[in-house]
Design a protein around this motif. Structure first.
Motif, PDB file in Angstrom:
ATOM      1  N   LYS A  84       2.084   2.945  -5.030  1.00 33.80           N
ATOM      2  CA  LYS A  84       2.688   2.388  -3.816  1.00 33.80           C
ATOM      3  C   LYS A  84       1.604   1.786  -2.933  1.00 33.80           C
ATOM      4  CE  LYS A  84       4.313   5.135  -0.625  1.00 33.80           C
ATOM      5  NZ  LYS A  84       5.171   6.182  -0.057  1.00 33.80           N
ATOM      6  N   GLN A  85       1.830   0.536  -2.503  1.00 41.20           N
ATOM      7  CA  GLN A  85       0.873  -0.092  -1.586  1.00 41.20           C
ATOM      8  C   GLN A  85       1.398  -0.081  -0.155  1.00 41.20           C
ATOM      9  OE1 GLN A  85       0.099  -3.985  -3.319  1.00 41.20           O
ATOM     10  NE2 GLN A  85      -1.702  -3.167  -4.371  1.00 41.20           N
ATOM     11  N   LEU A  86       2.714  -0.113  -0.003  1.00 38.30           N
ATOM     12  CA  LEU A  86       3.273  -0.165   1.353  1.00 38.30           C
ATOM     13  C   LEU A  86       4.699   0.340   1.302  1.00 38.30           C
ATOM     14  CD1 LEU A  86       2.652  -1.317   4.272  1.00 38.30           C
ATOM     15  CD2 LEU A  86       3.991  -3.318   3.601  1.00 38.30           C
ATOM     16  N   ASP A  87       5.125   0.981   2.398  1.00 43.26           N
ATOM     17  CA  ASP A  87       6.554   1.236   2.537  1.00 43.26           C
ATOM     18  C   ASP A  87       6.949   1.056   3.992  1.00 43.26           C
ATOM     19  OD1 ASP A  87       6.239   3.641   4.050  1.00 43.26           O
ATOM     20  OD2 ASP A  87       5.942   4.779   2.202  1.00 43.26           O
ATOM     21  N   TRP A 124       3.630  -6.746  -9.318  1.00 40.98           N
ATOM     22  CA  TRP A 124       4.141  -6.124  -8.092  1.00 40.98           C
ATOM     23  C   TRP A 124       5.656  -6.037  -8.158  1.00 40.98           C
ATOM     24  CZ3 TRP A 124      -0.463  -8.571  -8.224  1.00 40.98           C
ATOM     25  CH2 TRP A 124      -1.526  -7.985  -7.521  1.00 40.98           C
ATOM     26  N   ALA A 125       6.166  -4.933  -7.601  1.00 36.60           N
ATOM     27  CA  ALA A 125       7.610  -4.771  -7.490  1.00 36.60           C
ATOM     28  C   ALA A 125       7.927  -4.385  -6.053  1.00 36.60           C
ATOM     29  CB  ALA A 125       8.107  -3.689  -8.443  1.00 36.60           C
ATOM     30  N   VAL A 126       9.042  -4.892  -5.538  1.00 38.46           N
ATOM     31  CA  VAL A 126       9.440  -4.543  -4.169  1.00 38.46           C
ATOM     32  C   VAL A 126      10.894  -4.096  -4.162  1.00 38.46           C
ATOM     33  CG1 VAL A 126       7.831  -6.174  -3.121  1.00 38.46           C
ATOM     34  CG2 VAL A 126      10.204  -6.894  -3.613  1.00 38.46           C
ATOM     35  N   GLY A 127      11.265  -3.468  -3.037  1.00 36.52           N
ATOM     36  CA  GLY A 127      12.652  -3.026  -2.963  1.00 36.52           C
ATOM     37  C   GLY A 127      13.003  -2.385  -1.642  1.00 36.52           C
ATOM     38  N   HIS A 128      14.015  -1.517  -1.708  1.00 36.33           N
ATOM     39  CA  HIS A 128      14.528  -0.877  -0.500  1.00 36.33           C
ATOM     40  C   HIS A 128      13.499   0.104   0.057  1.00 36.33           C
ATOM     41  CE1 HIS A 128      18.585  -2.604  -0.449  1.00 36.33           C
ATOM     42  NE2 HIS A 128      18.365  -2.751  -1.741  1.00 36.33           N
ATOM     43  N   VAL A 139       9.461  -0.809   0.149  1.00 36.57           N
ATOM     44  CA  VAL A 139       8.336  -0.453  -0.731  1.00 36.57           C
ATOM     45  C   VAL A 139       7.733  -1.675  -1.415  1.00 36.57           C
ATOM     46  CG1 VAL A 139       9.042   1.909  -1.238  1.00 36.57           C
ATOM     47  CG2 VAL A 139       9.865   0.049  -2.678  1.00 36.57           C
ATOM     48  N   ILE A 140       6.417  -1.623  -1.559  1.00 35.34           N
ATOM     49  CA  ILE A 140       5.702  -2.556  -2.436  1.00 35.34           C
ATOM     50  C   ILE A 140       4.911  -1.698  -3.420  1.00 35.34           C
ATOM     51  CG2 ILE A 140       3.973  -4.374  -2.615  1.00 35.34           C
ATOM     52  CD1 ILE A 140       4.613  -5.184   0.235  1.00 35.34           C
ATOM     53  N   LEU A 141       5.175  -1.916  -4.704  1.00 35.22           N
ATOM     54  CA  LEU A 141       4.472  -1.158  -5.746  1.00 35.22           C
ATOM     55  C   LEU A 141       3.577  -2.101  -6.527  1.00 35.22           C
ATOM     56  CD1 LEU A 141       7.500   0.854  -7.209  1.00 35.22           C
ATOM     57  CD2 LEU A 141       5.905   1.584  -5.420  1.00 35.22           C
ATOM     58  N   HIS A 142       2.482  -1.561  -7.011  1.00 33.98           N
ATOM     59  CA  HIS A 142       1.539  -2.373  -7.789  1.00 33.98           C
ATOM     60  C   HIS A 142       1.247  -1.669  -9.108  1.00 33.98           C
ATOM     61  CE1 HIS A 142      -2.833  -3.266  -8.819  1.00 33.98           C
ATOM     62  NE2 HIS A 142      -2.205  -4.395  -9.058  1.00 33.98           N
ATOM     63  N   THR A 143       1.113  -2.473 -10.164  1.00 39.42           N
ATOM     64  CA  THR A 143       0.651  -1.917 -11.426  1.00 39.42           C
ATOM     65  C   THR A 143      -0.560  -2.701 -11.886  1.00 39.42           C
ATOM     66  OG1 THR A 143       1.178  -1.509 -13.748  1.00 39.42           O
ATOM     67  CG2 THR A 143       2.268  -3.379 -12.733  1.00 39.42           C
ATOM     68  N   ASP A 168      -5.900  -9.620  -0.763  1.00 39.22           N
ATOM     69  CA  ASP A 168      -6.816  -8.749  -1.502  1.00 39.22           C
ATOM     70  C   ASP A 168      -6.067  -7.908  -2.539  1.00 39.22           C
ATOM     71  OD1 ASP A 168      -5.398  -7.090   0.107  1.00 39.22           O
ATOM     72  OD2 ASP A 168      -7.117  -6.388   1.296  1.00 39.22           O
ATOM     73  N   GLY A 169      -5.093  -8.553  -3.170  1.00 36.19           N
ATOM     74  CA  GLY A 169      -4.357  -7.843  -4.228  1.00 36.19           C
ATOM     75  C   GLY A 169      -3.541  -6.686  -3.708  1.00 36.19           C
ATOM     76  N   GLY A 170      -3.202  -6.724  -2.414  1.00 39.18           N
ATOM     77  CA  GLY A 170      -2.297  -5.715  -1.875  1.00 39.18           C
ATOM     78  C   GLY A 170      -2.983  -4.505  -1.280  1.00 39.18           C
ATOM     79  N   ARG A 171      -4.328  -4.505  -1.280  1.00 38.82           N
ATOM     80  CA  ARG A 171      -4.991  -3.371  -0.630  1.00 38.82           C
ATOM     81  C   ARG A 171      -4.628  -3.354   0.852  1.00 38.82           C
ATOM     82  NH1 ARG A 171      -8.355  -4.324  -4.752  1.00 38.82           N
ATOM     83  NH2 ARG A 171      -9.331  -6.122  -3.770  1.00 38.82           N
ATOM     84  N   THR A 172      -4.547  -4.553   1.449  1.00 48.35           N
ATOM     85  CA  THR A 172      -4.012  -4.636   2.813  1.00 48.35           C
ATOM     86  C   THR A 172      -2.899  -5.674   2.837  1.00 48.35           C
ATOM     87  OG1 THR A 172      -5.654  -6.297   3.401  1.00 48.35           O
ATOM     88  CG2 THR A 172      -6.155  -4.008   3.987  1.00 48.35           C
TER      89      THR A 172
END
Lengths: 839, 336
Positions: free
Chosen positions: B104-107, B84-88, B91-95, B170-174
């Protein structure tokens, strides 16, 4: 023009003045020759007045005058120039400590002296001047407490080791190494932005005075420093300085011309007369320029050379005519009048053809080039008086030496080996070889010319030679400072306060990223990328906060910090801000890459709120100039050829003759471009006029040669014979003009100013090659395009064509066609017969 | 759809959240704000959505596919494939493929709606958390997530400015907002989150460290006695170390109950730290120095690193050298 055809009757050889009908000739001739003393007095007076004016003619050059005024980039720059501090004309003064690094109180004292002197100089935009001694140069640091900063020169600096230590720290904190401090820390820079016009008086900056003031700084070199200066003002100052040297070449050019003419005429009296009259034309030209508010710049300084050379060529013709008449025994006054009668119109037409070449230059929207065009037109106008009117009048008093007059007649007899050699080009087999070789040369030249580059190709100042002081200074600065002086600025324009906006900063940052990817781009600087760094200042200096944030208050803080540390990056209104692109070179390819990239970005991202506009900075201006030059080159060629074609058609009334006249010019133009590729000369403001001048003056050759040849042909002579006659008469003059013009301009090759040397070489090439092209190509082309329809079988006379051919008005021939009975040699040969009687 | 709408408007801003990161050159010279190891692979993330990966210990790099242009500031891989990577812009990104492709999982935009709904469904008792959501996301996705840490491929946490704390099971699904599950009434910036020795810690402003109390399911405040900001947590089974402003390092040998200061000999702000395979603590600061200590965290020694670089992250390479990230790019530095 009736006076020409009937001239054998109207111009009998008269040895006694009282037999001459003073009421003969045109009204102009009567007015001139019946009031000779008045005319000379007026000319003398005009020469005195204009000579006085000429002595006051200043030399100048301005940043503005080099810009293509109506180009979009320049208009954008102009509209925002006030908000773009430090992006106009500027100089960089690098002061090197010869005794070690810059952290020595003695060095810093000398630097302060220099700094203070520069600060007080006229024309310096003091608010944006930068150096270690300028309080505007600040260090800033993002710290846990936010943003810390202060002037790099510590407050209360007193030369003690402590204050020097804190200076050293501040230099490091401000990251000045490579920008204001040399990478080896042995020198520092004074960045001096200039105002092109004095804001109070509106007077343009006096570059020469400024350069002299800068030069006076070098006196401080005795105090253990070495001074290097670059920048447009310094360059222009050097150019103006070089102009003095260029003027000495004028003397050489004049000397060479005198030698050529005296060799040709073998008469010192008339040689001096012709050269003096040509000099008078130059004096008039310079005086008129002063009266009309022009000044000499590095471009228009070359015009006197051209005017002088053209003057000498035309003067030589007048002299030639008068000599022959005097040789036959005609009184010098009458000979002068005859010559005037015969040659005024021809000379006028030829000068007008030259003027066309100059006038076409005015389509280029660069004041320096327009100045050149104006100066040349003024000069040509002066020539009409001095060389077409004053020379015959003066010759009517002075006459020519008997021996020279006799010689000029002798030269019309017999056949010179060169004439028979050239004459053979009318032979079908030779003509085919010539045409084949020409075609091959043209194709090869065209292939090479495709590689012709636009713009400047060399680093540094291509205006000057590689080994000039300026370019040595430039080499020093380039090798000791990281940031190049080739700056290209994109102008970001918004509504007031529009820069304090997340979207604007984001877009600026985006464009910077795209530009940084381009080859040839060193780096970029703008409020956008700086805002990133300074945003972190608001968050305890955390690296993770190096960002452009969406929050308006965060953006406001960041922009304020940018403004404090780099006031040149945005205006008070927060509506104009440059993105400065530092380029590794100023090659046209690099510039156009930047231009295309920005244009594409602007097309996708410009909105009502913000616009990305081209362009500012030296490289931005250069990019605009390149675009204009590339476009102007084609359109100028088109116009100059169009006008030449029209002129030729009016003269010849035959499309075939027009082709014969134009092809040699086209070949020369192509080969000239190929030569530029070989010599590594780019198409730029300085080389742009070359083709127009070359073609404009070069068409003279064809006009002289072909008109004569056509006259003979229309009288029924075979092509070979007609061409030989043309050679004997006008061909000689063509060769003379070619050699004189080339000799005059080739002296520029020694100019300290590189582009003048380039122009000299190219023009000399064009003048010579046009001459050769005319002499060799015209007969070869004519063999196929202009064969005589019906040849005269009886050709027992030695045809004396000289006086006739010179007398060819350029429009009379076609009408005469039907008037000359084909079977009979016609009036012309009667004239010849008459002459022979005299001999 | 948003992307297409923006594009068709022509002059409308292309929001960084709606467009994939541009392909760029000179990858190792990009501004990079975090670096992590995942198995044999190295992954670094940075400004403008740039994420890069190397399979040869940092010799060569290639750019990953990232769906946003937002600045990325932290990256963590609990498994060799999941990261997971996060930032400005929040955003939360998942690989799922070791950092090559990111989703992208969330912004910050989605968070407002989703978190409001979450608390709305929970009922009126969540007024304070609702206000926190409104305050943080009401004016758009302007606040960043500053760190992310996953315990395994399912359970993870991300923290950010003004007290943002989110978690997933749940691995970022929610992603759930945890505003009500932390003692942070002042909405302090939460700068770092990390699991150390089976415990979970958050580094925050004003010398505060939050410790997750499994019994209550809440992060509880632990005062360290320090007044400045902590930027991260590092540690081993033996000790927890919080680092931050001006070279401050605080150590706790009792899972964050009591803290003591450690002299580092450097006054530069420490921005990142790791526990390497040999059990040493390796920290980097904004002067580019490397601080090295043993797993107990009793003392740290300053080693010269990448002088002048504002180091943002560090990993130890197979040959023992350090790979340091910074806004000026990456550099491999021999350990001394």
């Amino acid at each position: 023009m009736a006076h020409v055809t009937s001239h054998s009757d109207a111009m009998p050889v008269l040895t006694a003045l009282n037999e001459f009908d003073r009421k003969g000739g045109s009204w102009l001739e009567r007015m001139v020759f019946n009031n000779r003393l008045w005319l000379i007095a007026i000319c003398a007076l005009v020469t005195l007045v204009l000579g006085f004016q000429a002595s006051r003619l200043g030399v100048s050059a301005s940043y503005d005058a080099m810009m293509p005024q109506s180009h979009e980039f320049i208009r954008n720059y102009r509209a925002h120039a006030e908000s773009l501090g430090g992006l106009g004309s500027s100089v960089r003064i690098v002061v090197r400590n010869t005794r070690g690094d810059i952290y020595q109180s003695q060095y810093l004292d000398v630097l302060r002296k220099i700094n203070d002197k520069v600060f007080m100089m006229q024309g310096v935009d003091r608010s944006f001047m930068k150096s270690l001694w300028m309080p505007v140069v600040r260090w800033t640091e993002v710290t846990p407490e936010g943003y810390a900063g202060g002037p790099v020169m510590p407050d209360g600096y007193n030369g003690t080791p402590e204050s020097i230590k804190s200076l050293r720290l501040n230099v490091a904190r401000a990251g000045l190494v490579g920008s204001l401090v040399g990478t080896d820390q042995q020198s520092s820079m004074i960045f001096v932005p200039l105002l092109d016009h004095d804001p109070a008086t509106g007077e343009p900056l006096d570059y020469k005075a400024f350069r002299d003031e800068i030069d006076s700084l070098r006196a401080l070199e005795s105090e253990g420093v070495e001074i290097h200066v670059i920048g447009f003002a310094q360059l222009v100052g050097d150019l103006i300085h070089g102009l003095g040297e260029v003027l000495t070449y004028f003397l050489y050019a004049a000397l060479i011309a005198v030698l050529i003419i005296s060799w040709y005429t073998r008469c010192w009296r008339s040689t001096l007369l012709v050269t003096s009259c040509s000099l008078v034309a130059v004096v008039w030209q310079l005086g008129l320029m002063k009266l009309l508010g022009f000044s000499l710049d590095p471009y228009s300084i070359l015009v006197p050379f051209l005017i002088f050379a053209i003057g000498v060529s035309h003067g030589a013709q007048k002299m030639n005519g008068i000599m022959q008449d005097i040789g036959r025994g005609t009184h010098k006054y009458i000979a002068a009048r005859y010559t005037f009668r015969r040659l005024f119109l021809a000379g006028l037409t030829a000068l007008l053809a030259d003027a066309v070449g100059f006038a076409v230059l005015a389509v280029i929207d660069i004041p320096a080039i327009r100045g050149l065009a104006a100066a040349a037109s003024i000069g040509v106008a002066a020539l009409i008086f001095t060389n077409l009117i004053l020379i015959p009048v003066l010759l009517s008093y002075a006459g020519v030496s008997r021996s020279a007059a006799a010689k000029s007649l002798r030269s019309l007899e017999g056949e010179h080996p060169v004439v028979s050699w050239l004459g053979n080009f009318t032979m079908r087999r030779r003509a085919i070889v010539v045409l084949a070789v020409t075609a091959a040369l043209a194709v090869a030249g065209w292939v090479v010319s495709l590689k012709l580059q636009i713009g400047d190709l060399d680093p540094g100042a291509p205006e000057l030679r590689r080994d000039s002081v300026y370019n040595q200074d430039n080499d020093y600065i380039t090798s000791h400072y990281a940031l190049s002086s080739d700056q290209f600025a994109v102008i970001v324009a918004t509504s007031p306060q529009g820069l304090i906006n997340y979207e604007t900063l984001l877009e600026m940052d985006r464009l910077e990223q795209i530009l940084r990817e381009l080859p040839g781009v060193q780096t970029t600087v703008s409020a956008g990328s700086l805002a990133r760094t300074f945003t972190a200042a608001g968050f305890e200096g955390s690296v993770k906060w190096e960002t452009i944030n969406r929050d308006p208050f965060v953006v406001q803080d960041a922009i304020n910090t940018v403004y404090n540390s780099n006031p040149e990056l945005l205006n008070d209104d927060r509506s104009v801000s440059p993105i400065i692109v530092y380029l590794t070179d100023h090659k046209a390819a690099t510039l156009s890459r930047v231009v295309e990239t920005v244009q594409q970005f602007a097309a996708e991202h410009n909105s009502d709120e913000r616009k990305f506009l081209l362009a500012a900075g030296t490289s931005g201006i250069e990019a605009a100039t390149n675009i204009v030059v590339a476009k102007a080159n084609r359109s100028m060629l088109l116009y100059v050829y169009l006008s030449v074609v029209v002129l030729c058609f009016i003269t010849f009334r035959s499309w075939r003759a027009v082709i014969v006249a134009i092809v040699p010019l086209v070949v020369t133009t192509i080969l000239c471009e190929a030569l530029m590729v070989f010599l590594g000369i780019g198409m730029k403001v300085a080389t742009l006029p070359v083709t127009a001048l070359g073609v404009g003056i070069g068409v003279d050759y064809s006009l002289y040669l072909l008109t004569t040849q056509l006259v003979f042909q229309r009288q029924g002579h075979s092509l070979a014979r007609a061409y030989r006659h043309a050679l004997i008469s006008t061909g000689k003059v063509v060769a003379l003009i070619g050699v004189t013009l080339s000799a005059a301009v080739v002296t520029w090759a020694w100019s300290p100013i590189k582009f003048q040397a380039d122009m000299g070489i190219l023009l000399a090439f064009m003048f010579l090659w046009n001459m050769l092209g005319a002499l060799i190509l015209i007969p070869s082309l004519a063999t196929f395009l202009l064969p005589t329809r019906k040849s005269v079988t009886s050709d027992s006379h030695t045809v004396v064509a000289q006086s006739h051919s010179e007398g060819l008005g350029l429009r009379w021939i076609p009408e005469r066609r039907s008037a000359i009975p084909e079977e009979q040699p016609g009036c012309f040969q009667e004239a010849s017969a008459g002459r022979q009687g005299v001999l | 759809m948003a992307a297409m709408a923006a594009a068709s408007a022509g002059a409308a801003l292309k929001d960084p959240l709606d467009f994939p990161a541009a392909k760029v050159g000179a990858l190792s010279s990009r501004p990079l704000l975090a670096v992590a190891r995942t198995g044999e692979r190295l992954v670094a993330v940075g400004s403008r959505g740039v994420a890069i990966l190397s399979d040869d210990e940092g010799k060569t790099w290639e750019q990953a596919a990232v769906p946003v242009q937002s600045d990325l500031v932290a990256v963590h891989f609990p498994t060799p494939t999941d990261g997971w990577a996060v930032g400005h812009d929040g955003v939360i990104l998942h690989t799922a493929d070791g950092g090559r492709n990111w989703q992208k999982q969330l912004d910050g935009r989605a968070a407002l709606a989703s978190f409001s709904r979450y608390y709305h469904e929970k009922g009126a008792s969540q007024g304070e958390a609702m206000r926190a959501v409104e305050k943080n996301y009401g004016s758009g996705p302007s606040l960043p997530l500053l760190d992310v840490w996953f315990q395994d491929s399912q359970t993870g946490y991300a923290v950010g400015a003004f007290g943002i704390l989110v978690a997933t099971r749940d691995g970022g699904r929610t992603w759930e907002p945890w505003f009500e599950r932390i003692d942070n009434p002042d909405m302090l910036n939460l700068n770092g989150v990390r699991g150390v020795g089976g415990q979970l810690f958050i580094a925050a402003e004003r010398g505060v460290v939050f410790r997750y109390d499994a019994a209550s399911g809440r992060f509880v405040k632990s005062e360290t006695g320090y007044g400045g900001s902590f930027f991260g947590i590092v540690g081993s089974d033996k000790a927890v170390v919080a680092y931050g402003l001006r070279g401050s390092v605080y150590r706790s040998g009792d899972a964050g109950r009591t803290w003591s200061t450690i002299a580092t000999g450097s006054e530069s702000t420490i921005s990142a730290g790791i526990l390497d395979d040999k059990g040493s603590l390796v920290l980097v600061n904004v002067a580019g120095e490397v601080l090295v200590g043993d797993a107990g965290g009793d003392s740290l020694k300053v080693r010269p690193g990448w002088s002048g670089a504002r180091a943002s992250g560090v990993v130890v390479l197979a040959d023992g050298k350090y790979l340091i990230s910074s806004p000026a790019g990456l550099r491999i530095q021999a350990a001394q």
